[in-house]
Motif scaffolding. Structure first.
Motif, PDB file in Angstrom:
ATOM      1  N   SER A 130      27.508  94.362 -54.527  1.00  0.00           N
ATOM      2  CA  SER A 130      26.606  95.384 -55.072  1.00  0.00           C
ATOM      3  C   SER A 130      25.593  95.866 -54.027  1.00  0.00           C
ATOM      4  O   SER A 130      25.113  96.987 -54.102  1.00  0.00           O
ATOM      5  CB  SER A 130      25.842  94.815 -56.270  1.00  0.00           C
ATOM      6  N   GLU A 189      22.707  94.438 -53.763  1.00  0.00           N
ATOM      7  CA  GLU A 189      21.389  94.059 -54.277  1.00  0.00           C
ATOM      8  C   GLU A 189      20.970  92.675 -53.801  1.00  0.00           C
ATOM      9  O   GLU A 189      19.789  92.362 -53.764  1.00  0.00           O
ATOM     10  CB  GLU A 189      21.391  94.095 -55.804  1.00  0.00           C
ATOM     11  N   ARG A 190      21.950  91.832 -53.466  1.00  0.00           N
ATOM     12  CA  ARG A 190      21.668  90.489 -52.973  1.00  0.00           C
ATOM     13  C   ARG A 190      22.677  90.159 -51.883  1.00  0.00           C
ATOM     14  O   ARG A 190      23.685  90.840 -51.723  1.00  0.00           O
ATOM     15  CB  ARG A 190      21.706  89.470 -54.097  1.00  0.00           C
ATOM     16  N   GLU A 223      25.706  88.721 -50.282  1.00  0.00           N
ATOM     17  CA  GLU A 223      27.011  88.274 -50.744  1.00  0.00           C
ATOM     18  C   GLU A 223      28.011  88.435 -49.605  1.00  0.00           C
ATOM     19  O   GLU A 223      27.711  89.060 -48.584  1.00  0.00           O
ATOM     20  CB  GLU A 223      27.510  89.147 -51.907  1.00  0.00           C
ATOM     21  N   THR A 260      28.437  91.733 -47.063  1.00  0.00           N
ATOM     22  CA  THR A 260      27.191  92.465 -46.850  1.00  0.00           C
ATOM     23  C   THR A 260      26.682  92.262 -45.430  1.00  0.00           C
ATOM     24  O   THR A 260      27.044  91.305 -44.752  1.00  0.00           O
ATOM     25  CB  THR A 260      26.073  92.022 -47.834  1.00  0.00           C
ATOM     26  N   VAL A 283      23.144  91.796 -43.613  1.00  0.00           N
ATOM     27  CA  VAL A 283      21.788  91.415 -43.997  1.00  0.00           C
ATOM     28  C   VAL A 283      20.884  91.374 -42.769  1.00  0.00           C
ATOM     29  O   VAL A 283      21.270  90.871 -41.722  1.00  0.00           O
ATOM     30  CB  VAL A 283      21.779  90.061 -44.752  1.00  0.00           C
ATOM     31  N   MET A 287      20.259  85.635 -51.960  1.00  0.00           N
ATOM     32  CA  MET A 287      18.877  86.085 -51.759  1.00  0.00           C
ATOM     33  C   MET A 287      18.800  87.608 -51.851  1.00  0.00           C
ATOM     34  O   MET A 287      19.786  88.312 -51.637  1.00  0.00           O
ATOM     35  CB  MET A 287      18.362  85.593 -50.407  1.00  0.00           C
ATOM     36  N   GLU A 288      17.610  88.119 -52.177  1.00  0.00           N
ATOM     37  CA  GLU A 288      17.355  89.551 -52.304  1.00  0.00           C
ATOM     38  C   GLU A 288      16.244  89.948 -51.334  1.00  0.00           C
ATOM     39  O   GLU A 288      15.496  89.083 -50.868  1.00  0.00           O
ATOM     40  CB  GLU A 288      16.941  89.880 -53.737  1.00  0.00           C
ATOM     41  N   PRO A 289      16.135  91.246 -51.034  1.00  0.00           N
ATOM     42  CA  PRO A 289      15.049  91.680 -50.138  1.00  0.00           C
ATOM     43  C   PRO A 289      13.690  91.178 -50.637  1.00  0.00           C
ATOM     44  O   PRO A 289      13.385  91.232 -51.824  1.00  0.00           O
ATOM     45  CB  PRO A 289      15.132  93.206 -50.192  1.00  0.00           C
ATOM     46  N   ASP A 330      12.831  88.022 -50.512  1.00  0.00           N
ATOM     47  CA  ASP A 330      12.934  86.587 -50.776  1.00  0.00           C
ATOM     48  C   ASP A 330      12.715  85.782 -49.501  1.00  0.00           C
ATOM     49  O   ASP A 330      13.040  86.230 -48.394  1.00  0.00           O
ATOM     50  CB  ASP A 330      14.322  86.213 -51.325  1.00  0.00           C
ATOM     51  N   SER A 351      16.443  93.435 -45.503  1.00  0.00           N
ATOM     52  CA  SER A 351      17.283  94.451 -46.134  1.00  0.00           C
ATOM     53  C   SER A 351      18.718  93.952 -46.225  1.00  0.00           C
ATOM     54  O   SER A 351      19.140  93.058 -45.500  1.00  0.00           O
ATOM     55  CB  SER A 351      17.240  95.768 -45.342  1.00  0.00           C
ATOM     56  N   ILE A 352      19.459  94.582 -47.150  1.00  0.00           N
ATOM     57  CA  ILE A 352      20.863  94.248 -47.386  1.00  0.00           C
ATOM     58  C   ILE A 352      21.635  95.546 -47.518  1.00  0.00           C
ATOM     59  O   ILE A 352      21.169  96.490 -48.169  1.00  0.00           O
ATOM     60  CB  ILE A 352      21.021  93.438 -48.692  1.00  0.00           C
TER      61      ILE A 352
END
Length: 156
Positions: A81, A83-84, A86, A89, A91, A130-132, A134, A149-150
């Motif tokens: 997504s 959003e976190r 994964e 992604t 990061v 983790m999310e931005p 965090d 950022s992701i």
């Protein structure tokens, strides 16, 4: 004569040839990684068919067994997504105050020099979920990581 000075033949001193170790766990791959695996299988099949030297052929067949296994066990996970953190992604994060950017990929696609790190690597495992904004622990240190950022990198 002492056994230490006896030599029965050259073959007994050659390093044994073992199968390539298969990484433990699922064989997650990106679309790019799956294409690379398939291409390697095709190349090795052609190479094995043309080789006449038995030793070289055995090595190529061993490589082909590894890559064929990796192809047959490959799993393309759903697109992340973004959003976190994964699999799949890219990061950007701070680690001990230094900014770093990594793409989380499969074991066979990993290339730390190109900032592509396996999902099973310690830093990837620390980042997962983790999310931005965090903060997370890493290498025994609290809040050593801050997610900036992701992004989802292209799957084509």
């Amino acid at each position: 004569m002492s056994v230490a000075f006896r030599r029965e033949g050259d073959d007994e001193h050659l390093e044994p040839k073992f199968e390539h170790p298969i990484p433990v766990g699922p064989n997650l791959v990106t679309a790019r990684g799956l294409r690379q695996i398939k291409q390697r299988v095709v190349e090795l099949q052609a190479e094995v068919a043309e080789l006449t030297d038995e030793t070289t052929r055995k090595i190529a067949k061993r490589d082909l067994r590894y890559w064929s296994t990796r192809q047959s066990t490959a799993e393309l996970p759903p697109k992340p997504s973004g959003e976190r953190v994964e699999f799949g992604t890219r990061v950007t994060f701070l680690l001990d105050g230094r900014e770093k950017t990594l793409s989380i990929v499969g074991d066979d696609e990993a290339d730390p020099a190109s900032a592509r790190v396996s999902f099973s690597a310690p830093v990837s495992r620390a980042l997962m979920g983790m999310e931005p904004g965090d903060f997370g622990d890493f290498a025994g240190r609290e809040d050593a990581i801050e997610i900036l950022s992701i992004a989802v990198f292209p799957q084509s």
